[in-house]
Scaffold this motif. Structure first.
Motif, short mmCIF file in Angstrom:
data_model
loop_
_atom_site.label_atom_id
_atom_site.label_comp_id
_atom_site.label_asym_id
_atom_site.label_seq_id
_atom_site.Cartn_x
_atom_site.Cartn_y
_atom_site.Cartn_z
N ALA A 23 0.82 -1.50 -0.04
CA ALA A 23 0.47 -0.02 -0.06
C ALA A 23 1.17 1.74 0.44
O ALA A 23 0.63 2.38 -0.98
CB ALA A 23 -0.81 -0.10 1.36
N GLY A 26 1.97 2.15 -3.28
CA GLY A 26 1.42 2.37 -4.92
C GLY A 26 1.02 1.11 -5.17
O GLY A 26 0.20 1.35 -6.27
N THR A 27 1.63 -0.34 -5.69
CA THR A 27 1.12 -1.47 -5.70
C THR A 27 -0.52 -1.97 -5.34
O THR A 27 -1.19 -2.20 -6.09
CB THR A 27 2.01 -2.70 -5.09
N LYS A 28 -1.04 -1.78 -3.96
CA LYS A 28 -2.30 -1.71 -3.09
C LYS A 28 -2.88 -0.89 -3.16
O LYS A 28 -2.19 -0.67 -2.42
CB LYS A 28 -1.67 -2.97 -1.99
N THR A 29 -3.83 -1.16 -3.89
CA THR A 29 -4.43 -0.25 -3.58
C THR A 29 -6.26 -0.52 -3.00
O THR A 29 -7.39 -0.01 -3.41
CB THR A 29 -5.31 0.85 -4.67
N ILE A 69 -5.47 6.43 4.23
CA ILE A 69 -5.28 6.61 3.26
C ILE A 69 -7.03 6.92 3.49
O ILE A 69 -7.31 6.93 4.16
CB ILE A 69 -5.94 4.66 2.77
N THR A 72 -12.58 5.34 -1.18
CA THR A 72 -12.63 4.97 -3.01
C THR A 72 -14.35 4.81 -3.12
O THR A 72 -15.18 4.85 -3.53
CB THR A 72 -12.40 6.02 -3.84
N GLU A 89 -6.25 -4.23 -7.89
CA GLU A 89 -5.89 -3.83 -7.18
C GLU A 89 -5.83 -3.86 -5.47
O GLU A 89 -4.89 -3.73 -4.46
CB GLU A 89 -6.73 -2.82 -6.43
N HIS A 121 -11.72 -0.33 -1.91
CA HIS A 121 -10.26 0.94 -2.62
C HIS A 121 -10.21 1.78 -2.11
O HIS A 121 -11.71 2.30 -1.44
CB HIS A 121 -11.11 0.85 -4.27
N GLU A 123 -7.47 5.04 -1.72
CA GLU A 123 -6.53 5.68 -2.36
C GLU A 123 -5.19 6.61 -1.64
O GLU A 123 -5.79 6.53 0.30
CB GLU A 123 -6.81 7.19 -2.88
N LEU A 124 -3.45 6.33 -1.24
CA LEU A 124 -2.74 7.22 -0.71
C LEU A 124 -3.01 8.17 -0.72
O LEU A 124 -2.85 8.88 -1.42
CB LEU A 124 -1.41 6.39 -0.91
#
Length: 129
Positions: A23, A26-29, A69, A72, A89, A121, A123-124
């Motif tokens: 996370a 940015g690989t895991k969202t 985070i 979303t 994701e 889902h 976003e960081l």
């Protein structure tokens, strides 16, 4: 002032922060949980019941704040019908890879294609020092 919701990503054991590291880079969202557990806190640093728009503090397995985070999207699906966007994701290579990994994570569960899953889902927003 009310505190923010909290979350931890659960790995293979009490020391495993691989999912958190995914996370952070940015690989895991996305993340997922069993539908019946979604609203149940999972430890001191995990509140459960996240909804779209929530700003959430994410803690590592040692209880240190690592990032924030923003949720979303949250939706229900089944273990037999994992949407492409969820497995991608979740940093998996396919829906079957998602199922394999979660069979290990949820090894004490009798998983069937009809088992309810909640996809979440995010976003960081901010990485903490």
């Amino acid at each position: 002032m009310q505190r923010l919701k909290r979350m931890q990503f659960w790995g293979r054991d009490a020391e495993d922060d691989d999912l958190l590291l995914q996370a952070l880079n940015g690989t895991k969202t996305a993340t997922a949980d069993l539908g019946r557990n979604w609203h149940i806190p999972n430890g001191e640093f995990d509140d459960g019941g996240y909804v779209a728009g929530d700003l959430v503090e994410v803690y590592d397995r040692r209880g240190r704040l690592r990032c924030h985070i923003r949720v979303t999207e949250v939706y229900e699906t089944t273990f037999g019908c994992i949407p492409d966007k969820l497995w991608r994701e979740e940093a998996c290579t396919s829906a079957e890879d998602f199922r394999r990994g979660h069979r290990v994570s949820w090894s004490d569960e009798a998983l069937t294609d009809e088992t309810r899953i909640i996809g979440c889902h995010f976003e960081l927003v901010k990485v903490e020092g």
